[in-house]
Structure formats: C-alpha cells, structure tokens
Design an enzyme around this catalytic site. Structure first.
Site, PDB file in Angstrom:
ATOM      1  N   THR A 110       0.872  -1.176   0.000  1.00 50.73           N
ATOM      2  CA  THR A 110       0.000   0.000   0.000  1.00 50.73           C
ATOM      3  C   THR A 110       0.904   1.220   0.000  1.00 50.73           C
ATOM      4  OG1 THR A 110      -1.631  -1.179   1.336  1.00 50.73           O
ATOM      5  CG2 THR A 110      -1.829   1.215   1.232  1.00 50.73           C
TER       6      THR A 110
ATOM      7  N   LYS B  47      -7.776   1.355  -2.978  1.00 53.68           N
ATOM      8  CA  LYS B  47      -7.381   0.889  -1.639  1.00 53.68           C
ATOM      9  C   LYS B  47      -7.487   2.031  -0.621  1.00 53.68           C
ATOM     10  CE  LYS B  47      -5.015  -1.290   1.613  1.00 53.68           C
ATOM     11  NZ  LYS B  47      -5.495  -2.436   2.346  1.00 53.68           N
TER      12      LYS B  47
HETATM   13  P1  NAD Z   1       6.066  -6.003   7.282  1.00 57.55           P
HETATM   14  O1  NAD Z   1       6.763  -4.871   7.914  1.00 57.55           O
HETATM   15  O2  NAD Z   1       5.665  -7.181   8.104  1.00 57.55           O
HETATM   16  O3  NAD Z   1       6.910  -6.565   6.030  1.00 57.55           O
HETATM   17  C1  NAD Z   1       7.703  -5.750   5.204  1.00 57.55           C
HETATM   18  C2  NAD Z   1       8.957  -6.541   4.881  1.00 57.55           C
HETATM   19  O4  NAD Z   1       9.719  -5.805   3.940  1.00 57.55           O
HETATM   20  C3  NAD Z   1       9.876  -6.771   6.091  1.00 57.55           C
HETATM   21  O5  NAD Z   1      10.096  -8.161   6.244  1.00 57.55           O
HETATM   22  C4  NAD Z   1      11.147  -5.999   5.736  1.00 57.55           C
HETATM   23  O6  NAD Z   1      12.322  -6.617   6.215  1.00 57.55           O
HETATM   24  C5  NAD Z   1      11.084  -6.021   4.236  1.00 57.55           C
HETATM   25  N1  NAD Z   1      11.886  -4.974   3.580  1.00 57.55           N
HETATM   26  C6  NAD Z   1      11.916  -3.650   3.825  1.00 57.55           C
HETATM   27  N2  NAD Z   1      12.727  -3.020   2.967  1.00 57.55           N
HETATM   28  C7  NAD Z   1      13.233  -3.977   2.140  1.00 57.55           C
HETATM   29  C8  NAD Z   1      14.134  -3.964   1.047  1.00 57.55           C
HETATM   30  N3  NAD Z   1      14.685  -2.834   0.614  1.00 57.55           N
HETATM   31  N4  NAD Z   1      14.422  -5.139   0.445  1.00 57.55           N
HETATM   32  C9  NAD Z   1      13.869  -6.278   0.875  1.00 57.55           C
HETATM   33  N5  NAD Z   1      13.008  -6.369   1.907  1.00 57.55           N
HETATM   34  C10 NAD Z   1      12.701  -5.224   2.522  1.00 57.55           C
HETATM   35  O7  NAD Z   1       4.767  -5.349   6.583  1.00 57.55           O
HETATM   36  P2  NAD Z   1       3.435  -6.113   6.112  1.00 57.55           P
HETATM   37  O8  NAD Z   1       2.418  -6.100   7.212  1.00 57.55           O
HETATM   38  O9  NAD Z   1       3.806  -7.392   5.452  1.00 57.55           O
HETATM   39  O10 NAD Z   1       2.898  -5.070   5.025  1.00 57.55           O
HETATM   40  C11 NAD Z   1       3.467  -4.973   3.734  1.00 57.55           C
HETATM   41  C12 NAD Z   1       2.623  -4.031   2.904  1.00 57.55           C
HETATM   42  O11 NAD Z   1       1.286  -4.514   2.833  1.00 57.55           O
HETATM   43  C13 NAD Z   1       2.527  -2.614   3.489  1.00 57.55           C
HETATM   44  O12 NAD Z   1       2.578  -1.683   2.433  1.00 57.55           O
HETATM   45  C14 NAD Z   1       1.175  -2.609   4.183  1.00 57.55           C
HETATM   46  O13 NAD Z   1       0.610  -1.307   4.280  1.00 57.55           O
HETATM   47  C15 NAD Z   1       0.371  -3.522   3.272  1.00 57.55           C
HETATM   48  N6  NAD Z   1      -0.771  -4.190   3.912  1.00 57.55           N
HETATM   49  C16 NAD Z   1      -0.640  -4.758   5.142  1.00 57.55           C
HETATM   50  C17 NAD Z   1      -1.726  -5.396   5.726  1.00 57.55           C
HETATM   51  C18 NAD Z   1      -1.611  -6.044   7.080  1.00 57.55           C
HETATM   52  O14 NAD Z   1      -2.652  -6.400   7.662  1.00 57.55           O
HETATM   53  N7  NAD Z   1      -0.420  -6.247   7.623  1.00 57.55           N
HETATM   54  C19 NAD Z   1      -2.953  -5.472   5.031  1.00 57.55           C
HETATM   55  C20 NAD Z   1      -3.039  -4.912   3.748  1.00 57.55           C
HETATM   56  C21 NAD Z   1      -1.953  -4.275   3.191  1.00 57.55           C
END
Ligand code: NAD
Length: 300
Positions: A103, A178
């Site tokens: 997102t 979204k």
């Molecule tokens: P998270 O923080 O659990 O996961 C993000 C991952 O990205 C981490 O493991 C981090 O180490 C990795 N990362 C960061 N920078 C990086 C890079 N340069 N190279 C490689 N890896 C890298 O977050 P999440 O909850 O999985 O959310 C991910 C996306 O999905 C966000 O944009 C969030 O807004 C969206 N989202 C989340 C949810 C939810 O319920 N968690 C629901 C819908 C959408």
C-alpha cells in the site's frame, strides 16, 4: 505470464518483501508450483520463506534475474521506489511483469509505472484488502491499476494468492481504490463506536442496539462484520482484547496516504481528517499495535 496453468511449475517469480503479508503470499505461490526466488533484508523472514518452499535469493537484484514476474510487498513508497529503481530496472529482463502489492501513495505508484513502461516492463499496482490471515490463506482481494494488457498478464499470478482480482483502472487506480476504501472504513468504524457509546449512555443494551441497527439504515460493515463491541456480532478482534486484526498503526498509515491524496487533488475529506486525529491520539496512548476497532475503548 505465458502458457497455461499447467506450466506453472516452470515459472520463476521474484518476490521482494517477506514480512507479515509477503511471507504468506510467497508461500502460496510456492505451494501452487511457482519457483519463487525470494528476498528480504531480514534473515528470519528469508528463512521462513525457505521453509515454506521458496528459493532464497542473495538480493532483490538476484530475485529479479530470469524471472517472468517480480512482486514487491514492502512497507511504503520509498522502499518500493528504491527496490524498483535500484534492483529491478537494472536486472529484470525487458517484458518482465512488475507488480507492487504494497500500500503506497498514488503519486509514487504512477511514477514507477511510467518509468517501468518506458524501460519495456509491464507494470501494475495491485494493493490488497485482507490482513495477515487472508495473506496466509490465499484469500486476498487484489485491486489492480494498469493497462488492460497488464491486468490480463497479472491476473493469473495474483489469483494464485487471492480470492478476487479486480481491475480498478489505469496506473495508480489500485492504490486509489485501496486508499478510498480504507478511508471509508476508518470513518465508519469511528462512527460505529460513537453510536454504540451513545446508545449505551442512553441506557440501551449494546446487543439490543446491534439487533436493531444491523437491520436498519445505520447498518455498515464495521458493525455487522467487525463489531468493535466485545460479545456483540460475529467473532472479531473486540472479542480477543483487540489483539491481531488490522493494527491501528497500519490504519493510520493508510489514512495519512488518503489525506495526502486528498490534498493533492483538492478533494474535501473532513470525516477522514477527524478520524485521523482520533487514531493519532489513540495510537500515541500506546495503542498503535492494537486492532483499529480498539478505538471503541476511547468512547466507553
Ligand atoms: P512487514 O513490515 O511485516 O513486512 C515488510 C517486509 O519488507 C519486512 O520483512 C522488511 O524486512 C522487508 N523490507 C523492507 N525493505 C526492504 C528492502 N529494501 N528489500 C527487501 N526487503 C525489505 O509489513 P506487512 O504487514 O507485510 O505489510 C506490507 C505491505 O502490505 C505494506 O505496504 C502494508 O501497508 C500492506 N498491507 C498490510 C496489511 C496487514 O494487515 N499487515 C494489510 C493490507 C496491506
């Protein structure tokens, strides 16, 4: 993607960002026969993906090499921009599908899309609805922005991780859908909480109010599918002390993106602005990790 579903076992897909959401999504692709070259900065996340059947890559660049498609699932626009510009553009083969499921802000999504297409890639923004449980279960809803041809290319890949894949419109339209959806949810959740609180102060039993409002004109998803009052309506985070679910911090992130987009386009969003203030103060009181429906506590 080329070929039919039966060719999935030969397909190499790069996956960057194996956190709460990406971890489950990459595991589902691997379970459906894709060869998933996975990368995350976190060694733990990478190890979990390997245990789930993905092939760990040494870098985002390595994950992109030889892939038919690369998916990013990262925290915010700055992370996606860095990975696309520094790792994917120089290392993915022209014609590769680049799909960002994070997102992020609409402006970054559109800029990356234009840069990708100018370099001969096929690009979509494909943010998801559904939380960590839906990512793990493969029941996400994908809202896709991009050309008709890009959508047709992305659909079978995204369908392997979700229950619905919807074409929202051109570049950035997935993010727009979204952000508008979550802005509506934030405001309707606050409205649901204050309505229950008022009913209670007026001496109404919350269950009785639910029975009436859920079949009256005040009915909304925040009430009937995700009721913020413990013990009322179907099981929801309210019934487990607001643990799990969709963290207040993430709702705030989406609200800020929506307000940013509103400011950029001159859209008037007074309800979202007030909801953001309420969620800011709720989060600052140590509740950032609680489910967003926990804001009910503020009103009770
Ligand atoms: P998270 O923080 O659990 O996961 C993000 C991952 O990205 C981490 O493991 C981090 O180490 C990795 N990362 C960061 N920078 C990086 C890079 N340069 N190279 C490689 N890896 C890298 O977050 P999440 O909850 O999985 O959310 C991910 C996306 O999905 C966000 O944009 C969030 O807004 C969206 N989202 C989340 C949810 C939810 O319920 N968690 C629901 C819908 C959408």
């Amino acid at each position: 993607m080329t070929g039919g579903a039966g060719a999935a076992s030969a397909r190499r897909v790069g996956f960057v960002g194996l956190g709460n959401m990406g971890g489950g999504m990459a595991a589902n692709l691997a379970a459906r026969g894709f060869k998933v070259a996975a990368f995350d900065l976190s060694a733990e996340a990478l190890a979990r993906a390997e245990a789930a059947g993905c092939v760990p890559a040494a870098s985002a660049a390595a994950a992109a090499e030889g892939a038919e498609a690369v998916i990013t699932m990262l925290p915010a626009g700055a992370h996606v921009a860095a990975v696309w510009r520094e790792a994917l553009f120089p290392n993915a083969a022209p014609g590769t599908l680049l799909a960002d499921c994070s997102t992020i802000d609409v402006a970054t999504a559109r800029a990356l899309h234009a840069e990708a297409v100018a370099r001969g890639f096929v690009a979509v923004d494909a943010p998801v609805s559904g939380g960590i449980a839906a990512a793990a279960a493969g029941t996400l809803t994908f809202m896709v922005g991009g050309s008709e041809a890009a959508f047709a290319r992305a659909k079978p890949l995204l369908a392997a991780m979700g229950k619905a894949v919807i074409h929202a419109g051109g570049p950035g339209a997935g993010q727009a859908a979204k952000l508008a959806n979550n802005m509506l949810l934030a405001a309707s959740m606050v409205a649901t909480c204050e309505a229950f609180a008022l009913a209670e102060r007026l001496g109404l039993d919350p269950q009785r109010f639910y029975d009436i409002a859920s079949v009256s004109s005040g009915q909304c998803w925040a009430m009937t599918s995700y009721c913020p009052v413990p013990g009322v309506g179907p099981a929801s985070p309210a019934d487990r002390g607001y643990q799990g679910g969709f963290a207040t911090a993430l709702m705030l992130k989406d609200l800020r993106l929506a307000l940013e987009a509103a400011a950029a386009t001159g859209a008037e969003t007074p309800m979202a602005a007030r909801a953001a203030e309420l969620y800011e103060s709720f989060a600052s009181e140590g509740n950032a990790g609680l489910d967003f429906s926990g804001i009910m506590r503020r009103f009770r």
